[in-house]
Enzyme design. Structure first.
Site, mmCIF file in Angstrom:
data_model
loop_
_atom_site.group_PDB
_atom_site.id
_atom_site.type_symbol
_atom_site.label_atom_id
_atom_site.label_comp_id
_atom_site.label_asym_id
_atom_site.label_seq_id
_atom_site.Cartn_x
_atom_site.Cartn_y
_atom_site.Cartn_z
ATOM 1 C CB CYS A 94 -1.004 -0.010 1.159
ATOM 2 S SG CYS A 94 -2.354 1.184 0.916
ATOM 3 C CG HIS A 172 -3.613 -3.121 3.211
ATOM 4 N ND1 HIS A 172 -2.503 -2.684 3.903
ATOM 5 C CD2 HIS A 172 -4.220 -2.003 2.730
ATOM 6 C CE1 HIS A 172 -2.441 -1.369 3.849
ATOM 7 N NE2 HIS A 172 -3.465 -0.934 3.143
ATOM 8 C CD GLU A 174 -0.944 -5.388 5.406
ATOM 9 O OE1 GLU A 174 -0.852 -4.153 5.545
ATOM 10 O OE2 GLU A 174 -1.063 -5.948 4.285
#
Length: 226
Positions: A94, A172, A174
């Site tokens: 990002c 993202h 994560e």
């Protein structure tokens, strides 16, 4: 293999207790690959001494814009170029995706088309993957040597690679669905249009491809290079 995490932002305070800060999400995502991690909170002015302080590097997301006049951003851009020149692998997520592009000659802007939030489909190297997005800024002009590896109609430069040492993604991997739901509660209201938040909430029960992207990231860090 030691991975240096360049932390460029913090989780909302109300989410840290449940999910941890941004830097703790990546050891969990990449668990099982034999990596050791060390965090350098560059957002707080804490930098490594140089590219040689880790075998590979990962730049996190942030609520800041790459184009903001923050004192740590030029220093981070210098470090990005030093890591590039060292030949060590580097991954950007990002904001990390954006700041790497900017440091290497690309352009990052607040996208006129608005926000991407929640579970989003991308075409990655000819296959469909679903990842959680949370961004309005985008890479709008590519640096020299950047190759587009993934995209969709909203974000044409969603995944980039540079030579054999840099790989970046706008989304993202994560972020779990629950974490994005927390972002919608803590950072979305009054910033992201309510209709987008509701649409994102309606999609959050479906599975994502975080594990697949984690495998790609791990293989990228570990691959043999000349």
């Amino acid at each position: 293999m030691k991975i240096g995490i360049l932390q460029t932002g913090h989780s909302p305070d109300m989410l840290k207790g449940e999910f941890g800060d941004y830097d703790t999400l990546f050891p969990a995502l990449l668990d099982g690959n034999g990596f050791d991690f060390e965090t350098f909170a560059v957002v707080d002015g804490i930098f490594p001494s140089g590219a040689e302080d880790a075998d590979g590097w990962l730049i996190t997301g942030s609520r800041h814009g790459a184009y903001e006049g923050l004192p740590w951003i030029p220093q981070l851009e210098d470090l990005i170029r030093a890591i590039r020149d060292s030949g060590r692998p580097m991954v950007g997520i990002c904001f990390g995706h954006q700041i790497i592009a900017q440091a290497l000659g690309g352009k990052v802007e607040k996208f006129s088309g608005g926000w991407a939030v929640g579970r989003t489909e991308y075409d990655y190297d000819g296959k469909k993957v679903w990842l959680n997005a949370w961004h309005q800024d985008q890479v709008t002009e590519l640096p020299e040597k950047a190759r587009v590896m993934g995209q969709n109609d909203f974000c044409h430069n969603a995944m980039l690679a540079y030579d054999d040492t840099i790989w970046t993604v706008q989304a993202h991997p994560e972020f779990s669905n629950d974490f994005v739901a927390g972002l919608m509660r803590t950072r979305g209201k009054g910033v992201v249009p309510d209709t987008l938040l509701q649409d994102a909430a309606n999609r959050q029960t479906a599975p994502d491809d975080n594990a697949e992207i984690a495998r790609i990231m791990a293989d990228f860090f570990k691959k043999a290079r000349a």
